[in-house]
Motif scaffolding. Sequence first.
Motif, mmCIF file in Angstrom:
data_model
loop_
_atom_site.group_PDB
_atom_site.id
_atom_site.type_symbol
_atom_site.label_atom_id
_atom_site.label_comp_id
_atom_site.label_asym_id
_atom_site.label_seq_id
_atom_site.Cartn_x
_atom_site.Cartn_y
_atom_site.Cartn_z
ATOM 1 N N GLU A 1 0.814 -1.218 0.000
ATOM 2 C CA GLU A 1 0.000 0.000 0.000
ATOM 3 C C GLU A 1 0.850 1.272 0.000
ATOM 4 O O GLU A 1 0.317 2.367 -0.083
ATOM 5 N N SER A 2 2.152 1.136 0.107
ATOM 6 C CA SER A 2 3.043 2.291 0.124
ATOM 7 C C SER A 2 3.222 2.842 -1.290
ATOM 8 O O SER A 2 3.674 2.130 -2.192
ATOM 9 N N ALA A 3 2.884 4.105 -1.475
ATOM 10 C CA ALA A 3 3.024 4.725 -2.800
ATOM 11 C C ALA A 3 4.487 4.728 -3.245
ATOM 12 O O ALA A 3 4.783 4.475 -4.421
ATOM 13 N N ASP A 4 5.423 5.012 -2.329
ATOM 14 C CA ASP A 4 6.846 5.026 -2.672
ATOM 15 C C ASP A 4 7.328 3.643 -3.110
ATOM 16 O O ASP A 4 8.070 3.502 -4.080
ATOM 17 N N ALA A 5 6.898 2.609 -2.379
ATOM 18 C CA ALA A 5 7.304 1.244 -2.718
ATOM 19 C C ALA A 5 6.740 0.844 -4.079
ATOM 20 O O ALA A 5 7.449 0.263 -4.913
ATOM 21 N N ALA A 6 5.480 1.145 -4.303
ATOM 22 C CA ALA A 6 4.847 0.792 -5.579
ATOM 23 C C ALA A 6 5.526 1.518 -6.735
ATOM 24 O O ALA A 6 5.769 0.934 -7.797
ATOM 25 N N GLU A 7 5.865 2.792 -6.534
ATOM 26 C CA GLU A 7 6.526 3.568 -7.587
ATOM 27 C C GLU A 7 7.909 3.008 -7.899
ATOM 28 O O GLU A 7 8.288 2.871 -9.062
ATOM 29 N N ALA A 8 8.675 2.652 -6.854
ATOM 30 C CA ALA A 8 10.014 2.099 -7.058
ATOM 31 C C ALA A 8 9.941 0.779 -7.817
ATOM 32 O O ALA A 8 10.738 0.529 -8.730
ATOM 33 N N CYS A 9 8.977 -0.043 -7.483
ATOM 34 C CA CYS A 9 8.823 -1.327 -8.151
ATOM 35 C C CYS A 9 8.368 -1.125 -9.598
ATOM 36 O O CYS A 9 8.866 -1.792 -10.507
ATOM 37 N N ALA A 10 7.453 -0.201 -9.817
ATOM 38 C CA ALA A 10 6.945 0.066 -11.169
ATOM 39 C C ALA A 10 8.052 0.560 -12.095
ATOM 40 O O ALA A 10 8.054 0.252 -13.289
ATOM 41 N N ARG A 11 9.021 1.320 -11.550
ATOM 42 C CA ARG A 11 10.139 1.800 -12.369
ATOM 43 C C ARG A 11 10.938 0.642 -12.955
ATOM 44 O O ARG A 11 11.549 0.767 -14.005
ATOM 45 N N CYS A 12 10.927 -0.495 -12.251
ATOM 46 C CA CYS A 12 11.639 -1.680 -12.731
ATOM 47 C C CYS A 12 10.717 -2.603 -13.519
ATOM 48 O O CYS A 12 11.126 -3.681 -13.923
ATOM 49 N N GLY A 13 9.472 -2.194 -13.710
ATOM 50 C CA GLY A 13 8.527 -3.004 -14.464
ATOM 51 C C GLY A 13 7.927 -4.138 -13.661
ATOM 52 O O GLY A 13 7.435 -5.110 -14.228
ATOM 53 N N GLY A 14 7.934 -4.032 -12.354
ATOM 54 C CA GLY A 14 7.417 -5.101 -11.507
ATOM 55 C C GLY A 14 6.135 -4.735 -10.797
ATOM 56 O O GLY A 14 5.575 -3.648 -10.989
#
Length: 176
Positions: free
Chosen positions: A9-22
């Motif tokens: 649910e962390s926006a920062d965690a989701a954004e970091a993962c999305a940058r790697c395509g995950g």
Amino acid sequence: GEGIGDSRESADAAEACARCGGQLVLHSSAADGLGFTFCEGAVSSTLPASSNTSASSETASHCGQDVGDLRNEDAAVEACLQCKGPGAYLDWDMAANDGAGFTSCKSAPSACGQGKGDLRSISCAAEACIACGGTGLAFDPSGADGFGATTCQFSPSAALPQANATQTSAAATPLP
């Protein structure tokens, strides 16, 4: 975006993962039952071509984190660097997972070598503390919401040079 507990649910965690395509996925049985959020499906463009085995691909999708000691595996090291950036490192907790151990990828220590977890054995953290004028690193196991925190220690004379000079001269002067 990966770490102990549920950070889906962390926006920062989701954004970091999305940058790697995950996509963030919680493995609730990992980390001795505390759960561990992985960035699964992340693509690492820096992994060496020789790491195309399924085991290496799985390790890469977890930022180099998995059960066992992976600190000397090139694919795990590269995956960690890809996920957390320059200065990231693999840390092995041999007591995790009922003695099987667990390797986690940690971000580079912040300025002066301080950060979450026990960073005292990380050479770049110790060097950063010294570069800031510190005397060494100290670990507080109760810091960072129970995960522990490493801080750079400064001598009282370095922090308060004027006050220390006054105390020294007063102590050296005999009382009447």
